[in-house]
Design a protein around this motif. Structure first.
Motif, short mmCIF file in Angstrom:
data_model
loop_
_atom_site.label_atom_id
_atom_site.label_comp_id
_atom_site.label_asym_id
_atom_site.label_seq_id
_atom_site.Cartn_x
_atom_site.Cartn_y
_atom_site.Cartn_z
N GLY A 64 -127.39 42.09 -150.73
CA GLY A 64 -128.24 41.13 -149.70
C GLY A 64 -127.88 41.80 -148.44
O GLY A 64 -128.91 41.45 -147.59
N GLY A 65 -127.20 42.59 -148.12
CA GLY A 65 -127.08 43.35 -146.89
C GLY A 65 -127.17 44.60 -147.01
O GLY A 65 -127.31 45.20 -147.94
N PRO A 66 -126.80 45.52 -145.93
CA PRO A 66 -126.92 46.86 -145.86
C PRO A 66 -125.70 47.47 -146.54
O PRO A 66 -124.64 46.81 -146.87
CB PRO A 66 -126.75 47.21 -144.35
CG PRO A 66 -126.34 46.12 -143.47
CD PRO A 66 -126.50 44.70 -144.61
N LYS A 67 -125.95 48.57 -146.89
CA LYS A 67 -124.58 49.31 -147.63
C LYS A 67 -123.39 49.40 -146.60
O LYS A 67 -123.75 49.41 -145.43
CB LYS A 67 -125.14 51.00 -147.74
CG LYS A 67 -126.13 50.81 -149.07
CD LYS A 67 -126.49 52.43 -149.33
CE LYS A 67 -127.30 52.73 -150.29
NZ LYS A 67 -127.82 54.00 -150.42
N TRP A 68 -122.38 49.48 -147.07
CA TRP A 68 -121.19 49.54 -146.37
C TRP A 68 -119.99 50.57 -146.76
O TRP A 68 -120.22 51.00 -148.14
CB TRP A 68 -120.55 48.06 -146.01
CG TRP A 68 -120.37 47.25 -147.43
CD1 TRP A 68 -121.34 46.74 -148.13
CD2 TRP A 68 -119.03 47.28 -148.12
NE1 TRP A 68 -120.76 46.19 -149.40
CE2 TRP A 68 -119.37 46.32 -149.31
CE3 TRP A 68 -117.75 47.58 -148.02
CZ2 TRP A 68 -118.15 46.16 -150.41
CZ3 TRP A 68 -116.73 47.49 -149.02
CH2 TRP A 68 -117.02 46.71 -150.19
N ILE A 69 -119.09 50.90 -146.14
CA ILE A 69 -117.99 51.80 -146.57
C ILE A 69 -116.62 51.10 -146.43
O ILE A 69 -116.44 50.52 -145.05
CB ILE A 69 -118.07 52.86 -145.70
CG1 ILE A 69 -119.46 53.81 -145.80
CG2 ILE A 69 -117.08 53.96 -146.03
CD1 ILE A 69 -119.71 54.92 -144.78
N LYS A 70 -116.08 51.18 -147.18
CA LYS A 70 -114.30 50.56 -147.18
C LYS A 70 -113.57 52.06 -146.84
O LYS A 70 -113.53 52.66 -147.57
CB LYS A 70 -114.18 49.89 -148.38
CG LYS A 70 -112.80 49.25 -148.42
CD LYS A 70 -112.63 48.38 -149.58
CE LYS A 70 -111.48 47.53 -149.32
NZ LYS A 70 -111.26 46.77 -150.46
N LEU A 71 -113.19 52.08 -145.88
CA LEU A 71 -112.29 53.14 -145.11
C LEU A 71 -110.86 52.83 -145.57
O LEU A 71 -110.26 53.77 -146.05
CB LEU A 71 -112.46 53.24 -143.60
CG LEU A 71 -113.88 53.42 -143.11
CD1 LEU A 71 -113.74 53.50 -141.67
CD2 LEU A 71 -114.62 54.85 -143.68
N ASN A 72 -110.42 51.58 -145.76
CA ASN A 72 -108.95 51.36 -146.36
C ASN A 72 -109.24 50.02 -146.85
O ASN A 72 -110.10 49.58 -146.70
CB ASN A 72 -107.96 51.69 -145.41
CG ASN A 72 -108.06 50.94 -144.03
OD1 ASN A 72 -108.13 49.84 -144.03
ND2 ASN A 72 -107.31 51.46 -142.97
N SER A 73 -107.83 49.33 -147.02
CA SER A 73 -108.01 48.00 -147.64
C SER A 73 -108.46 47.08 -146.77
O SER A 73 -108.76 46.17 -147.22
CB SER A 73 -106.48 47.93 -147.93
OG SER A 73 -105.59 47.57 -146.97
#
Length: 57
Positions: free
Chosen positions: A28-37
């Motif tokens: 539903g939103g833009p792609k995102w990146i999880k850099l850490n927890s």
């Protein structure tokens, strides 16, 4: 790269709305990146691509 708060401000929505998009199975939103927890970021080009996809004529 945008933080959740920066993206929310840019889009005129609450940070909780942006967080909800991440939890929704179909996104539903833009792609995102999880850099850490705890650290999530949004690439500017991914946000722009998402906005272009959402554009209605």
């Amino acid at each position: 790269m945008y933080t959740t708060r920066e993206l929310a401000t840019l889009l005129g929505v609450a940070p909780a709305t942006v967080a909800k998009w991440r939890r929704t199975p179909d996104g539903g939103g833009p792609k995102w990146i999880k850099l850490n927890s705890k650290l999530v970021r949004y690439r500017i080009e991914d946000v722009e691509a998402w906005l272009n996809e959402e554009e209605h004529q």
